[in-house]
Design a protein around this motif. Structure first.
Motif, PDB file in Angstrom:
ATOM      1  N   GLY A  70      35.200  35.996  35.655  1.00 46.49           N
ATOM      2  CA  GLY A  70      34.938  36.962  34.602  1.00 46.49           C
ATOM      3  C   GLY A  70      35.256  38.384  35.038  1.00 46.49           C
ATOM      4  O   GLY A  70      35.819  38.618  36.111  1.00 46.49           O
ATOM      5  N   ILE A  71      34.876  39.336  34.201  1.00 48.16           N
ATOM      6  CA  ILE A  71      35.172  40.741  34.481  1.00 48.16           C
ATOM      7  C   ILE A  71      34.472  41.195  35.761  1.00 48.16           C
ATOM      8  O   ILE A  71      35.066  41.874  36.606  1.00 48.16           O
ATOM      9  CB  ILE A  71      34.738  41.623  33.297  1.00 48.16           C
ATOM     10  CG1 ILE A  71      35.572  41.278  32.058  1.00 48.16           C
ATOM     11  CG2 ILE A  71      34.877  43.098  33.648  1.00 48.16           C
ATOM     12  CD1 ILE A  71      35.174  42.059  30.818  1.00 48.16           C
ATOM     13  N   LYS A  72      33.198  40.826  35.907  1.00 42.42           N
ATOM     14  CA  LYS A  72      32.447  41.219  37.096  1.00 42.42           C
ATOM     15  C   LYS A  72      33.101  40.671  38.364  1.00 42.42           C
ATOM     16  O   LYS A  72      33.201  41.384  39.379  1.00 42.42           O
ATOM     17  CB  LYS A  72      31.013  40.714  36.988  1.00 42.42           C
ATOM     18  CG  LYS A  72      30.135  41.119  38.153  1.00 42.42           C
ATOM     19  CD  LYS A  72      28.716  40.607  37.966  1.00 42.42           C
ATOM     20  CE  LYS A  72      27.840  40.988  39.156  1.00 42.42           C
ATOM     21  NZ  LYS A  72      26.451  40.494  39.002  1.00 42.42           N
ATOM     22  N   GLY A  73      33.554  39.431  38.294  1.00 45.54           N
ATOM     23  CA  GLY A  73      34.198  38.823  39.449  1.00 45.54           C
ATOM     24  C   GLY A  73      35.501  39.509  39.803  1.00 45.54           C
ATOM     25  O   GLY A  73      35.803  39.725  40.985  1.00 45.54           O
ATOM     26  N   ARG A  74      36.280  39.869  38.784  1.00 45.61           N
ATOM     27  CA  ARG A  74      37.561  40.540  39.037  1.00 45.61           C
ATOM     28  C   ARG A  74      37.346  41.931  39.618  1.00 45.61           C
ATOM     29  O   ARG A  74      38.079  42.366  40.520  1.00 45.61           O
ATOM     30  CB  ARG A  74      38.370  40.619  37.744  1.00 45.61           C
ATOM     31  CG  ARG A  74      38.944  39.268  37.293  1.00 45.61           C
ATOM     32  CD  ARG A  74      40.041  39.447  36.260  1.00 45.61           C
ATOM     33  NE  ARG A  74      39.504  39.976  35.001  1.00 45.61           N
ATOM     34  CZ  ARG A  74      39.043  39.229  34.005  1.00 45.61           C
ATOM     35  NH1 ARG A  74      39.023  37.906  34.145  1.00 45.61           N
ATOM     36  NH2 ARG A  74      38.593  39.776  32.897  1.00 45.61           N
ATOM     37  N   ILE A  75      36.334  42.641  39.103  1.00 43.79           N
ATOM     38  CA  ILE A  75      36.042  43.975  39.624  1.00 43.79           C
ATOM     39  C   ILE A  75      35.586  43.886  41.085  1.00 43.79           C
ATOM     40  O   ILE A  75      36.009  44.670  41.936  1.00 43.79           O
ATOM     41  CB  ILE A  75      34.954  44.667  38.771  1.00 43.79           C
ATOM     42  CG1 ILE A  75      35.503  44.970  37.379  1.00 43.79           C
ATOM     43  CG2 ILE A  75      34.468  45.949  39.447  1.00 43.79           C
ATOM     44  CD1 ILE A  75      34.475  45.552  36.429  1.00 43.79           C
ATOM     45  N   SER A  76      34.726  42.917  41.358  1.00 50.36           N
ATOM     46  CA  SER A  76      34.238  42.727  42.721  1.00 50.36           C
ATOM     47  C   SER A  76      35.392  42.410  43.667  1.00 50.36           C
ATOM     48  O   SER A  76      35.498  42.990  44.760  1.00 50.36           O
ATOM     49  CB  SER A  76      33.213  41.595  42.750  1.00 50.36           C
ATOM     50  OG  SER A  76      32.813  41.315  44.077  1.00 50.36           O
ATOM     51  N   ARG A  77      36.254  41.479  43.256  1.00 51.10           N
ATOM     52  CA  ARG A  77      37.389  41.097  44.100  1.00 51.10           C
ATOM     53  C   ARG A  77      38.307  42.287  44.336  1.00 51.10           C
ATOM     54  O   ARG A  77      38.758  42.521  45.462  1.00 51.10           O
ATOM     55  CB  ARG A  77      38.152  39.953  43.431  1.00 51.10           C
ATOM     56  CG  ARG A  77      39.336  39.443  44.246  1.00 51.10           C
ATOM     57  CD  ARG A  77      39.809  38.102  43.736  1.00 51.10           C
ATOM     58  NE  ARG A  77      40.097  38.100  42.309  1.00 51.10           N
ATOM     59  CZ  ARG A  77      39.327  37.536  41.389  1.00 51.10           C
ATOM     60  NH1 ARG A  77      38.199  36.933  41.734  1.00 51.10           N
ATOM     61  NH2 ARG A  77      39.663  37.566  40.103  1.00 51.10           N
ATOM     62  N   TRP A  78      38.592  43.072  43.288  1.00 44.66           N
ATOM     63  CA  TRP A  78      39.456  44.248  43.431  1.00 44.66           C
ATOM     64  C   TRP A  78      38.828  45.270  44.370  1.00 44.66           C
ATOM     65  O   TRP A  78      39.511  45.819  45.249  1.00 44.66           O
ATOM     66  CB  TRP A  78      39.680  44.891  42.059  1.00 44.66           C
ATOM     67  CG  TRP A  78      40.400  46.210  42.147  1.00 44.66           C
ATOM     68  CD1 TRP A  78      41.743  46.416  42.250  1.00 44.66           C
ATOM     69  CD2 TRP A  78      39.800  47.514  42.165  1.00 44.66           C
ATOM     70  NE1 TRP A  78      42.025  47.758  42.337  1.00 44.66           N
ATOM     71  CE2 TRP A  78      40.850  48.454  42.291  1.00 44.66           C
ATOM     72  CE3 TRP A  78      38.487  47.969  42.089  1.00 44.66           C
ATOM     73  CZ2 TRP A  78      40.615  49.835  42.336  1.00 44.66           C
ATOM     74  CZ3 TRP A  78      38.247  49.336  42.146  1.00 44.66           C
ATOM     75  CH2 TRP A  78      39.299  50.243  42.255  1.00 44.66           C
ATOM     76  N   PHE A  79      37.532  45.507  44.216  1.00 43.72           N
ATOM     77  CA  PHE A  79      36.852  46.526  45.031  1.00 43.72           C
ATOM     78  C   PHE A  79      36.881  46.155  46.504  1.00 43.72           C
ATOM     79  O   PHE A  79      37.291  46.963  47.356  1.00 43.72           O
ATOM     80  CB  PHE A  79      35.406  46.688  44.559  1.00 43.72           C
ATOM     81  CG  PHE A  79      34.611  47.646  45.401  1.00 43.72           C
ATOM     82  CD1 PHE A  79      34.689  49.006  45.182  1.00 43.72           C
ATOM     83  CD2 PHE A  79      33.794  47.175  46.429  1.00 43.72           C
ATOM     84  CE1 PHE A  79      33.965  49.893  45.972  1.00 43.72           C
ATOM     85  CE2 PHE A  79      33.072  48.056  47.224  1.00 43.72           C
ATOM     86  CZ  PHE A  79      33.156  49.415  46.980  1.00 43.72           C
TER      87      PHE A  79
END
Length: 217
Positions: A70-79
């Motif tokens: 999801g969005i949270k997972g993608r943001i976490s992975r990018w960060f």
């Protein structure tokens, strides 16, 4: 470029909200391999140290930060990817050794690697015994260890709290004098003994700067 922009934004936020007081930054070499060995009080620690050090610092991060959906997972992975963190699967029986091998590659490439000799966050605020992986790494890479003491990060974001909170007086990040692992080598000394003594040297330096109570052996 993405890392520099993210670091700039986070630095501005950190200096406004956390007001970090940095001591001994001159002890961190601007180039060449170095190990930053720190006490560990909060999730913020792995973010704060790279923000105050004028070079990229690589940390190990649990694999869950890179595999969310999801969005949270993608943001976490990018960060965490942008910050240069290396994922480690804590369920892997060789996770500890794999982490050291990954760290060794960072150091062999001339990078700075951050490590928490205690192995995990302190939940009682005391300084727990250091594991000898930091010494193994320093000896294998022939790399100096800079002790780091964090003060107050557990008050800003205690274990279990999802978001940090402002703290009057700010937090402190103290960098000690570099420790040369070669000075620990003596003729006839057993490798395990050398690693233990070097680790204890690092932990003693951290304790002197942090003022933490020892948790025992």
């Amino acid at each position: 470029m993405t890392y520099r922009l993210l670091r700039l934004i986070l630095s501005l936020v950190a200096y406004v909200t956390l007001r970090p007081q940095v001591v001994g930054l001159h002890n961190v070499p601007r180039r060449g391999p170095v190990i930053l060995a720190s006490n560990h009080l909060s999730f913020l620690d792995s973010i704060l140290i790279p923000l105050v050090v004028p070079r990229q610092v690589t940390f190990i991060a649990k694999a869950e930060y890179f595999t969310g959906r999801g969005i949270k997972g993608r943001i976490s992975r990018w960060f965490f990817t942008t910050m240069g963190n290396i994922p480690v699967d804590r369920d892997d029986p060789r996770a500890g050794q794999r982490s050291l091998e990954d760290a060794l590659r960072v150091l062999e490439g001339g990078g700075a690697f951050g490590i928490y000799p205690e192995g995990t966050r302190s939940r009682d605020g005391r300084l727990h015994p250091g594991r000898t992986g930091v010494a193994w790494l320093a000896l294998a890479a022939h790399t100096p260890v800079v002790p780091v003491a964090l003060i107050g990060t557990d008050k800003v974001q205690p274990v279990g709290r999802r978001l940090p909170r402002p703290m009057r007086g700010g937090v402190q990040v103290r960098f000690g004098a570099p420790i040369d692992p070669s000075h620990q080598l003596t003729a006839g000394a057993r490798p395990a003994q050398v690693r233990r003594e070097l680790t204890d040297h690092v932990m003693t330096s951290i304790r002197h700067m942090s003022g933490q109570e020892l948790a025992g052996r």
